[in-house]
Design an enzyme around this catalytic site. Structure first.
Site, short mmCIF file in Angstrom:
data_model
loop_
_atom_site.label_atom_id
_atom_site.label_comp_id
_atom_site.label_asym_id
_atom_site.label_seq_id
_atom_site.Cartn_x
_atom_site.Cartn_y
_atom_site.Cartn_z
N CYS A 2 6.89 9.05 -3.37
CA CYS A 2 8.29 8.97 -2.72
C CYS A 2 8.57 10.05 -1.73
O CYS A 2 7.74 11.08 -1.86
CB CYS A 2 9.28 9.16 -3.76
SG CYS A 2 9.10 8.10 -5.41
N ARG A 27 2.64 8.90 2.94
CA ARG A 27 2.66 9.19 1.38
C ARG A 27 2.42 8.02 0.76
O ARG A 27 2.15 8.19 -0.61
CB ARG A 27 3.95 10.12 1.06
CG ARG A 27 4.09 11.27 1.60
CD ARG A 27 5.55 11.94 1.62
NE ARG A 27 5.92 12.06 0.26
CZ ARG A 27 6.01 13.49 -0.33
NH1 ARG A 27 5.69 14.25 0.59
NH2 ARG A 27 6.29 13.62 -1.32
N TRP A 76 7.83 5.38 -4.32
CA TRP A 76 6.58 4.71 -4.99
C TRP A 76 6.86 4.39 -6.37
O TRP A 76 7.23 5.18 -7.23
CB TRP A 76 5.60 5.71 -4.56
CG TRP A 76 4.30 5.41 -5.14
CD1 TRP A 76 3.45 4.64 -4.26
CD2 TRP A 76 3.59 5.66 -6.18
NE1 TRP A 76 2.19 4.40 -5.18
CE2 TRP A 76 2.33 5.20 -6.56
CE3 TRP A 76 3.98 6.46 -7.47
CZ2 TRP A 76 1.40 5.19 -7.35
CZ3 TRP A 76 2.93 6.39 -8.44
CH2 TRP A 76 1.79 6.18 -8.52
N GLY A 101 10.48 12.40 -7.99
CA GLY A 101 9.97 13.06 -9.43
C GLY A 101 10.09 12.15 -10.75
O GLY A 101 10.31 10.68 -10.59
N GLU A 481 -17.48 9.30 -5.57
CA GLU A 481 -16.54 9.16 -4.64
C GLU A 481 -16.71 7.73 -3.74
O GLU A 481 -15.61 7.37 -3.28
CB GLU A 481 -16.80 10.22 -3.58
CG GLU A 481 -16.08 10.23 -2.34
CD GLU A 481 -14.53 10.26 -2.49
OE1 GLU A 481 -14.06 10.55 -3.67
OE2 GLU A 481 -13.91 10.26 -1.33
N LYS A 485 -13.85 4.97 -2.97
CA LYS A 485 -13.38 4.65 -1.48
C LYS A 485 -13.31 3.19 -1.56
O LYS A 485 -12.40 2.52 -1.20
CB LYS A 485 -14.06 5.42 -0.64
CG LYS A 485 -13.52 5.79 0.66
CD LYS A 485 -12.49 6.66 0.62
CE LYS A 485 -12.14 7.64 -0.42
NZ LYS A 485 -11.26 8.34 -0.80
N GLU A 488 -10.43 1.56 -3.88
CA GLU A 488 -8.99 1.76 -3.63
C GLU A 488 -8.58 0.99 -2.19
O GLU A 488 -7.18 0.71 -2.32
CB GLU A 488 -8.70 3.16 -3.45
CG GLU A 488 -9.29 3.92 -2.37
CD GLU A 488 -8.83 5.66 -2.25
OE1 GLU A 488 -8.01 5.83 -2.58
OE2 GLU A 488 -9.93 5.98 -1.79
N LYS A 603 -0.22 8.88 -1.38
CA LYS A 603 -0.90 9.87 -0.66
C LYS A 603 -0.63 11.24 -1.20
O LYS A 603 -1.81 12.21 -1.31
CB LYS A 603 -0.49 9.97 1.03
CG LYS A 603 -1.33 11.07 1.91
CD LYS A 603 -2.39 10.70 2.16
CE LYS A 603 -3.55 11.39 2.66
NZ LYS A 603 -5.03 11.22 2.46
#
Ligand code: F6R
Length: 608
Positions: A2, A27, A76, A101, A481, A485, A488, A603
Site C-alpha cells: 500500500c 510498490r 495491496w 498496515g 534465488e 525469480k 514470481e 515491492k
C-alpha cells in the site's frame, strides 16, 4: 504494498495526488482511490485495478472537479479481496481515511462499532479506523482527541491520513510502526508513505515519530506529540538519494535494472576499496572479526543474497554464519549470545519483518548492521551501522540488481573482516577485490550481450507447468534465488532443491514435462551434481545445465549446457544470477505477463 499520498496546496490536487500515486506504483498494488474536498463536500473516487481507472472515473463521472487538498491510496489487499468496495479511502460519517498496515484487533473493534450502530461497507480492517475516528469526533467535535483516542484503540501497525468534512483543506495523519513522511515543497505540502512519492519536488522531509499527529494545510505542517503538545521536527535532508530515472529506452524496468548490474556492483564496491584493499570503518570490521557468530536476517531475494554472504564470511573470515528468515526469526529467535553480530539486508529498508527483527535484536543490546539500498529508510536509520548498496532505485517489483549488489557488498565486507582477523593476506584480498570490482562486471556484460541465446532457452523451457532448480552449496543458494525469480514473474511453479536431497521423495514429481535446471560451479561437487542431473534425466526430465565450464560429462547428461566464464568460482553466483534474471524475464514476457508488476506482489512489504 500500500501507498499513501496527501496534498494541500494551490495546485490542482487531483493532478498532484494521481502523480503521487503513480510514483508509488512500483510498490505493487491492486486498487487505488482518492478523497478530495470538492465543492459539495468530500468526494471519494476509487476502483480496483490500475490508477488509470481512477483517472477514467474522474473524467467520466466528475469532469472538471477541482480541489486543493486531498488524500490518495494504492492498496495491496490484505484483509478483504481487491475490489472497488475494499479499496481506500474508507468513509464513515464526516471522516475519510487511507491506511497502510494491519489492524490486528479489528474484529473486536468492528463489533464494538456495530453495537453503536455503525454499518460497514467493506471487509477491510481499515474501515474500522474511519468508524472509530468518526464516532469520537461526533461525540467530542475535537479532531485531536478523536485521533488520539483512535490510536489508543488500535493494535497493529498503521500509517493513516484522514480528512474531516468540516475541516476543509486540512489533512491529518498519524503512524505506528509504519512509514509516513511529510514534506514542504514550493508547490504545496505533502504527506506520503514513501519519499519516492515526493522526491521530484524536494530533497528534504519530516519524519513524524510513532504516536505523533500531523496537521497539514497549504500554509503549514504541524506536529503534535502523544500528549497533544506541538513539537518541532528537524527535516531530513537527502543528499544521497536514489532517484527514479524512468525506463531509459528499455521496454521494461526489469530489463533496464538487469542491465544496470555491472554498474551496481562497481558503485557498491568501489567505496570500500582503498589502495586496492577492502576498507570499512574500523569499528565495523573489529565487531565482525570478533564475532562468535554472524546472523544474516532478511526476506526473499535479500535473504538469498545473504546466503551467498554466509559462504564468503565462513570461507574467508572463518566466522560461522546463520541465515534467518526475518518473519521466523522475529518470533522464534535462536539462543543469541553477546558476541553475536547481526546483519540485516533490505533493498527497500522498510520490510516489516526485517525491521521488527532488527528492533528485537537492538532491544537486547546486540550489535546490528544494515545493508540497505534506500538511503534514510527505517532499517538504515535504526541499525547501529549502515552500509549502502549503490544499486540505485529498483522500480520493477522483482528484485534483480539489488541482489547482485548485496552479494557483492557481503563479499567485500567478508574480506574486510578477514583482513581484520588476519585470515587472508593483503595480497589475496587485493586480488579478490580486483576480480570483484573490475572483472566480475565484465563477465556480467558478456551475459547481457547474449540475450538472444537466453531468450531461445527460455522459449524452449517456458511451456513447463512446474520446474526444479538443483544445486549444492552456493549453487543451491543461487538455485533458490533463480527459482524465486522465475516463479514470481512467470507464475510457473518452481522449487529449488539441494541436488542430493531430491531423491529423498521429491523426485516422484519428475516427469517429461517438468524441466530441471542444474547449477554447477567449482570442482568440489561437480561430479556429484552431474550425477543428480543424470538421475532426473533418467526419468525423462529435460535438463538445462548452467555451469562455469563445459565438460563431456555435462554435454552427455544435459539437453542444454550454458557456460558462464567467471573470474573466480566464488563470484560465479553473482554473475550467473544475471543469466537467471534474464531467463525469468524472457519466460514471463513469452507468456504475456506484466513483468514489472507481477500479480499479487508488492515491492516494499510493510506488513508482516
Ligand atoms: C523478490 C523480491 C522480494 C524482496 C523481499 C525483501 O524479487 O523482491 O522477495 O526481496 O520482499 O525486500 P527488501 O529487500 O526490500 O527487504
Amino acid at each position: 504494498m500500500c501507498g499513501i499520498i496527501g496534498y494541500c496546496g494551490n495546485e490542482d490536487s487531483v493532478v498532484r495526488l494521481i502523480d503521487g500515486l503513480k510514483a508509488l506504483e512500483y510498490r505493487g498494488y491492486d486498487s487505488a482511490g482518492v478523497s478530495l474536498f470538492a465543492e459539495d463536500g468530500i468526494l471519494t473516487v476509487k476502483a480496483s485495478g490500475r490508477i488509470a481507472n481512477i483517472d477514467t472515473r474522474l473524467a467520466d463521472e466528475h469532469s472538471g472537479v477541482h480541489a486543493e487538498c486531498g488524500i490518495g491510496h494504492t492498496r495491496w489487499a490484505t484483509t478483504g479481496k481487491p475490489n472497488d468496495i475494499n479499496s481506500h479511502p474508507h468513509n464513515s460519517g464526516k471522516v475519510s481515511i487511507v491506511h497502510n498496515g494491519i489492524i490486528e484487533n479489528y474484529k473486536e473493534l468492528k463489533r464494538a462499532c456495530e453495537q453503536q450502530g455503525v454499518v460497514f461497507a467493506s471487509e477491510t480492517d481499515s474501515e474500522v479506523i474511519a468508524a472509530l475516528i468518526n464516532l469520537k469526533y461526533t461525540e467530542t467535535g475535537d479532531v485531536m482527541q478523536s485521533l488520539r483516542w483512535t490510536m489508543a484503540q488500535l493494535t497493529g501497525s498503521y500509517a493513516v491520513a484522514a480528512l474531516f468534512a468540516d475541516r476543509e483543506k486540512h489533512v491529518f495523519a498519524f503512524r505506528h510502526d509504519n512509514p509516513l513522511i511529510a514534506a514542504a515543497t514550493a508547490d504545496g505540502n505533502y504527506l506520503a508513505s514513501d519519499f519516492a512519492a515526493v522526491s521530484k519536488y524536494t530533497d528534504r522531509y519530516y519524519l513524524p515519530e510513532d504516536g505523533d499527529i500531523v496537521e497539514m494545510t497549504a500554509d503549514y505542517i504541524k506536529f503534535f506529540d502523544a500528549d497533544g503538545n506541538e513539537k518541532q521536527i528537524e527535516p531530513v535532508v537527502v543528499t544521497d538519494m536514489n532517484r527514479a530515472d524512468g525506463k531509459q529506452g528499455y521496454p521494461h524496468y526489469m530489463l533496464k535494472e538487469i542491465h544496470e548490474v555491472p554498474r551496481a556492483i562497481r558503485d557498491t564496491c568501489k567505496d570500500h576499496i582503498y589502495e586496492n584493499l577492502p576498507t570499512f570503518d574500523k569499528e565495523l570490521t573489529e565487531k565482525l572479526a570478533g564475532a562468535g557468530r554472524i546472523y544474516i536476517i532478511a526476506c526473499g531475494t535479500a535473504l538469498n543474497a545473504g546466503k551467498l554472504g554466509k559462504t564468503y564470511f565462513e570461507k574467508y573470515a572463518g566466522i560461522p554464519v546463520s541465515c534467518e528468515t526475518a518473519s521466523e526469526f522475529r518470533y522464534f529467535p535462536p539462543i543469541l549470545n553477546e558476541n553475536d553480530r547481526f546483519i540485516f539486508i533490505s533493498q527497500s529498508g522498510e520490510t516489516a519483518d526485517t525491521a521488527a527483527s532488527l528492533r528485537m535484536v537492538k532491544a537486547r543490546g546486540l550489535y546490528t548492521i544494515a545493508v540497505v539500498n534506500t538511503p534514510n529508510s527505517t532499517i538504515a536509520r535504526e541499525a547501529d551501522n549502515v552500509i549502502y548498496t549503490r544499486a540505485g532505485t529498483e522500480t520493477a517489483v522483482a528484485s534483480t540488481k539489488a541482489y547482485n549488489a548485496q552479494a557483492s557488498l557481503l563479499f567485500i565486507l567478508a574480506l574486510g573482516a578477514a583482513l581484520e582477523k588476519g585470515t587472508v593476506s593483503e595480497e589475496t584480498a587485493a586480488a579478490l577485490a580486483d576480480k570483484l570490482v573490475n572483472q566480475l562486471p565484465e563477465a556480467v556484460e558478456t551475459i547481457l550481450a547474449d540475450t538472444e541465446k537466453i531468450k531461445a532457452l527460455s522459449e524452449k523451457y517456458c511451456t513447463a507447468h512446474s520446474c526444479f532448480f538443483i544445486g549444492r552449496g552456493p549453487d543451491f543458494y543461487l538455485a533458490e534465488e533463480s527459482s524465486l525469480k522465475l516463479k514470481e514473474i512467470s507464475y510457473i511453479h518452481c522449487e529449488a532443491y539441494a541436488a542430493g536431497e531430491l531423491k529423498h521423495g521429491t523426485i516422484a514429481l519428475i516427469e517429461p514435462d517438468v524441466p530441471v535446471i542444474s547449477i554447477i560451479s567449482g570442482d568440489k561437487i561437480r561430479s556429484k551434481t552431474i550425477n543428480n542431473a543424470a538421475e532426473v534425466k533418467a526419468r525423462e526430465a529435460k535438463v538445462l545445465m548452467v555451469t562455469d565450464r563445459d565438460t563431456d560429462e555435462a554435454e552427455h547428461t544435459a539437453d542444454d549446457v550454458y557456460v558462464i566464464h567467471c573470474p573466480d568460482s566464488d563470484l560465479f553466483h553473482i554473475c550467473a544470477a544475471v543469466f537467471f534474471q534474464l531467463f525469468a524475464y524472457h519466460t514471463a514476457l513469452g507468456k504475456g505477463w506484466d513483468v514489472d508488476k507481477p500479480r499479487n506482489l508488492a515491492k516494499s512489504v510493510t506488513v508482516e
